[in-house]
Design a protein around this motif. Structure first.
Motif, mmCIF file in Angstrom:
data_model
loop_
_atom_site.group_PDB
_atom_site.id
_atom_site.type_symbol
_atom_site.label_atom_id
_atom_site.label_comp_id
_atom_site.label_asym_id
_atom_site.label_seq_id
_atom_site.Cartn_x
_atom_site.Cartn_y
_atom_site.Cartn_z
ATOM 1 N N PRO A 271 4.736 -11.831 -17.092
ATOM 2 C CA PRO A 271 4.372 -11.474 -15.427
ATOM 3 C C PRO A 271 5.805 -9.934 -15.429
ATOM 4 O O PRO A 271 5.360 -9.182 -15.313
ATOM 5 C CB PRO A 271 4.444 -11.705 -14.738
ATOM 6 N N ASP A 272 6.888 -10.381 -15.082
ATOM 7 C CA ASP A 272 7.875 -9.133 -14.553
ATOM 8 C C ASP A 272 8.531 -8.991 -15.669
ATOM 9 O O ASP A 272 8.923 -8.141 -15.868
ATOM 10 C CB ASP A 272 9.425 -10.339 -13.791
ATOM 11 N N HIS A 273 8.226 -9.706 -16.673
ATOM 12 C CA HIS A 273 8.257 -8.318 -18.298
ATOM 13 C C HIS A 273 7.901 -8.166 -19.352
ATOM 14 O O HIS A 273 8.130 -7.669 -20.340
ATOM 15 C CB HIS A 273 9.743 -10.034 -19.148
ATOM 16 N N ALA A 274 6.737 -8.136 -18.691
ATOM 17 C CA ALA A 274 4.974 -7.650 -19.315
ATOM 18 C C ALA A 274 5.342 -8.331 -20.575
ATOM 19 O O ALA A 274 5.083 -7.253 -21.704
ATOM 20 C CB ALA A 274 4.800 -6.167 -19.425
ATOM 21 N N VAL A 275 5.828 -9.591 -21.094
ATOM 22 C CA VAL A 275 5.942 -10.265 -22.355
ATOM 23 C C VAL A 275 5.290 -11.219 -22.896
ATOM 24 O O VAL A 275 4.956 -11.965 -21.498
ATOM 25 C CB VAL A 275 7.438 -10.139 -22.879
ATOM 26 N N ALA A 276 4.298 -11.248 -23.559
ATOM 27 C CA ALA A 276 3.102 -11.631 -23.790
ATOM 28 C C ALA A 276 3.175 -12.458 -25.658
ATOM 29 O O ALA A 276 4.333 -12.090 -26.056
ATOM 30 C CB ALA A 276 1.109 -11.684 -24.232
ATOM 31 N N LEU A 305 -3.255 -4.326 -25.920
ATOM 32 C CA LEU A 305 -2.194 -5.147 -25.478
ATOM 33 C C LEU A 305 -0.976 -3.810 -24.974
ATOM 34 O O LEU A 305 0.089 -4.296 -24.430
ATOM 35 C CB LEU A 305 -1.790 -6.120 -25.316
ATOM 36 N N GLU A 306 -0.751 -3.785 -26.260
ATOM 37 C CA GLU A 306 0.765 -3.201 -26.846
ATOM 38 C C GLU A 306 0.398 -1.769 -26.415
ATOM 39 O O GLU A 306 1.297 -0.949 -25.873
ATOM 40 C CB GLU A 306 0.701 -3.074 -28.688
ATOM 41 N N ARG A 307 -0.669 -1.377 -26.406
ATOM 42 C CA ARG A 307 -1.185 -0.149 -26.352
ATOM 43 C C ARG A 307 -0.913 0.019 -23.732
ATOM 44 O O ARG A 307 -0.631 1.155 -23.300
ATOM 45 C CB ARG A 307 -2.011 0.359 -25.977
ATOM 46 N N LEU A 308 -0.955 -1.214 -23.363
ATOM 47 C CA LEU A 308 -0.231 -1.475 -21.814
ATOM 48 C C LEU A 308 0.951 -1.429 -21.684
ATOM 49 O O LEU A 308 0.383 -1.501 -20.857
ATOM 50 C CB LEU A 308 -1.808 -1.630 -21.124
ATOM 51 N N GLY A 309 1.745 -1.907 -22.876
ATOM 52 C CA GLY A 309 2.945 -1.639 -22.593
ATOM 53 C C GLY A 309 3.477 -2.363 -22.158
ATOM 54 O O GLY A 309 4.645 -2.919 -21.653
ATOM 55 N N ILE A 310 2.422 -4.131 -22.615
ATOM 56 C CA ILE A 310 3.146 -5.237 -22.795
ATOM 57 C C ILE A 310 3.625 -5.800 -24.093
ATOM 58 O O ILE A 310 2.979 -5.894 -25.571
ATOM 59 C CB ILE A 310 1.295 -5.989 -23.184
ATOM 60 N N THR A 311 4.349 -6.730 -24.409
ATOM 61 C CA THR A 311 5.269 -6.421 -25.657
ATOM 62 C C THR A 311 4.323 -7.774 -26.217
ATOM 63 O O THR A 311 4.707 -9.060 -25.491
ATOM 64 C CB THR A 311 6.189 -6.856 -25.242
ATOM 65 N N VAL A 312 3.578 -7.616 -27.616
ATOM 66 C CA VAL A 312 3.362 -9.245 -27.517
ATOM 67 C C VAL A 312 3.763 -9.715 -28.660
ATOM 68 O O VAL A 312 4.330 -9.002 -29.857
ATOM 69 C CB VAL A 312 1.623 -8.794 -28.471
ATOM 70 N N GLN A 326 14.818 -19.598 -34.100
ATOM 71 C CA GLN A 326 15.508 -18.139 -34.349
ATOM 72 C C GLN A 326 14.367 -17.691 -33.204
ATOM 73 O O GLN A 326 14.107 -16.602 -32.829
ATOM 74 C CB GLN A 326 15.235 -17.945 -35.893
ATOM 75 N N GLN A 327 12.842 -18.383 -32.781
ATOM 76 C CA GLN A 327 11.582 -18.279 -32.668
ATOM 77 C C GLN A 327 12.331 -17.935 -31.395
ATOM 78 O O GLN A 327 11.962 -17.143 -30.546
ATOM 79 C CB GLN A 327 10.391 -18.932 -32.335
ATOM 80 N N ALA A 328 12.732 -18.375 -30.653
ATOM 81 C CA ALA A 328 13.804 -18.266 -29.090
ATOM 82 C C ALA A 328 14.355 -17.025 -29.243
ATOM 83 O O ALA A 328 14.446 -16.357 -27.951
ATOM 84 C CB ALA A 328 14.875 -19.901 -28.701
ATOM 85 N N THR A 329 15.260 -17.527 -29.873
ATOM 86 C CA THR A 329 15.911 -15.838 -29.873
ATOM 87 C C THR A 329 14.756 -14.296 -29.688
ATOM 88 O O THR A 329 14.765 -13.465 -29.374
ATOM 89 C CB THR A 329 16.855 -15.468 -31.274
ATOM 90 N N VAL A 330 13.883 -14.606 -30.284
ATOM 91 C CA VAL A 330 13.100 -13.600 -30.788
ATOM 92 C C VAL A 330 12.379 -13.165 -29.324
ATOM 93 O O VAL A 330 12.950 -12.345 -28.378
ATOM 94 C CB VAL A 330 11.823 -13.348 -31.637
ATOM 95 N N VAL A 331 11.937 -14.340 -28.780
ATOM 96 C CA VAL A 331 11.377 -14.206 -27.259
ATOM 97 C C VAL A 331 12.295 -13.755 -26.560
ATOM 98 O O VAL A 331 12.082 -12.445 -25.981
ATOM 99 C CB VAL A 331 10.555 -15.649 -26.706
ATOM 100 N N ARG A 332 13.347 -14.797 -26.929
ATOM 101 C CA ARG A 332 14.223 -14.009 -25.650
ATOM 102 C C ARG A 332 15.053 -12.191 -25.221
ATOM 103 O O ARG A 332 14.872 -11.710 -24.799
ATOM 104 C CB ARG A 332 15.986 -14.344 -25.665
ATOM 105 N N THR A 333 15.011 -12.037 -27.076
ATOM 106 C CA THR A 333 15.732 -10.333 -26.762
ATOM 107 C C THR A 333 13.462 -9.676 -26.759
ATOM 108 O O THR A 333 14.257 -8.324 -25.377
ATOM 109 C CB THR A 333 15.472 -10.645 -28.708
ATOM 110 N N ALA A 334 13.199 -9.856 -26.480
ATOM 111 C CA ALA A 334 11.704 -9.515 -26.392
ATOM 112 C C ALA A 334 11.987 -9.260 -24.408
ATOM 113 O O ALA A 334 11.713 -8.701 -23.829
ATOM 114 C CB ALA A 334 10.314 -9.938 -26.279
ATOM 115 N N ASP A 340 14.913 -2.092 -20.542
ATOM 116 C CA ASP A 340 14.344 -0.318 -20.950
ATOM 117 C C ASP A 340 13.136 -0.008 -21.838
ATOM 118 O O ASP A 340 12.960 0.884 -22.169
ATOM 119 C CB ASP A 340 15.575 -0.453 -22.493
ATOM 120 N N ARG A 341 12.189 -0.475 -20.756
ATOM 121 C CA ARG A 341 11.045 0.091 -21.707
ATOM 122 C C ARG A 341 10.406 0.656 -20.334
ATOM 123 O O ARG A 341 10.437 0.641 -19.261
ATOM 124 C CB ARG A 341 9.796 -0.848 -22.334
#
Length: 352
Positions: A271-276, A305-312, A326-334, A340-341
């Motif tokens: 929730p604090d990052h708006a990442v799903a 969700l992405e229109r609401l500003g939530i990264t999926v 590699q997938q952990a890196t993808v999540v950490r990057t998001a 910055d969003r």
């Protein structure tokens, strides 16, 4: 002298010392053994036996499991000598009597699953027949312990136990085609996913291609398979978050707009990052009502969700299995990019 000319006669005792004592008529001829000599060796009480048409076992006792496999492969690879592009014969020679003559011939079905290490598959010696996959145009018939399975386009073989075998999804389909025991089918499909041999979607594709999803006991087993596949993928997801030091999300939640519509369920949400994060474990069954809309609904939810500003972040079970780092890196990057969003819309988070 050409490649069909037999070699000079040699004592037959040297053949019994071969690493694999299974040879075809052509291979015996390459060793200098005539048809008459072969027949004499195979007389009742003789030291050899004809195990399959054109395939001989060079000892009088019962075959080992490995010898049965090699005999079936030898039977399925008999025929005109295939040649490489440079015209050189590609058929096994006296020096390489056990090299497969055709790369598209492979063990499949329960025997292949046993070689892949399936605990639910019977031992090789317990199998009355061994399935061997060949191209559809081959003129071969099942005989003895060799059951011929034909395919318009055989898959690329893998190697297990020193012999070419069908990949697990194809081997499963060929095994299931011969099984009427619902429990046996379910055990094989569940083990395939639980032990990481393949993903549920690959199994469903293979069963669909073999037209096996018209059988009720197979459909029931696939339902269990899909549940098992999701459970395994969720376990990997929990492990990825823990082992790679990612912040703890809230797990298995539904999102809603305040006083508004349901936005969809998620496997994890920060929730604090708006990442799903959502695991894509879809494996639609042909003909099942609603399955054809799964992809459309998934895409619609993600876009909303992405229109609401939530990264999926979209992960598949295969990516988690084969490239967890590699997938952990993808999540950490998001998660890091959240600062910055623009702030995301406020949503209500509910347990699913």
């Amino acid at each position: 002298m050409n490649h069909d000319t037999p070699l000079s006669p040699r004592p037959l005792s040297h053949l019994a010392e071969a690493h694999h004592r299974v040879l075809t008529t052509a291979q015996l001829r390459a060793h200098g053994v005539s048809a008459a000599e072969t027949s004499a060796q195979c007389r009742p009480g003789g030291p050899w036996q004809q195990f399959l048409p054109g395939v001989y076992l060079l000892h009088p006792g019962p075959p080992t499991g490995e010898e049965r496999l090699r005999a079936v492969l030898a039977y399925a690879t008999r025929g005109p000598v295939p040649r490489r592009r440079d015209g050189v014969p590609a058929q096994p020679t006296a020096r390489e009597p056990h090299r497969p003559a055709r790369a598209e011939v492979m063990i499949t079905g329960l025997a292949a699953l046993a070689l892949h290490g399936f605990a639910a598959a019977p031992a090789l010696l317990a199998l009355d027949v061994i399935d061997v996959l060949v191209p559809r145009l081959r003129r071969l018939r099942s005989t003895g312990c060799a059951r011929i399975v034909k395919a318009a386009e055989p898959p690329a073989p893998e190697t297990a136990g020193g012999v070419p075998v069908a990949p697990v999804p194809r081997a499963l389909a060929d095994a299931v085609a011969q099984l009427s025991d619902a429990f046996a089918v379910q055990r094989l499909l569940t083990e395939a996913v639980r032990d990481g041999h393949c993903e549920p979607a690959a199994v469903v594709r293979a069963l669909t291609g073999a037209r096996l999803l018209t059988r009720p006991h197979v459909v029931d087993a696939v339902d269990s398979l899909l549940a098992e596949g999701r459970s395994v993928a969720e376990d990997r997801l929990y492990r990825m978050v823990a082992e790679h030091g990612l912040p703890d999300p809230v797990w298995n939640v539904d999102l809603r707009l305040p006083g508004g519509p349901h936005l969809g369920g998620l496997d994890a949400y920060w929730p604090d990052h708006a990442v799903a994060l959502e695991l894509d474990t879809r494996a639609p069954l042909p003909g099942r009502p609603g399955d054809e809309t799964l992809g459309v609904e998934y895409t619609r939810k993600r876009e909303h969700l992405e229109r609401l500003g939530i990264t999926v972040v979209h992960l598949t079970p295969r990516k988690l299995r084969d490239a967890m780092d590699q997938q952990a890196t993808v999540v950490r990057t998001a998660l890091m990019a959240a600062a910055d969003r623009d702030p995301a819309a406020y949503v209500v988070v509910l347990p699913r």
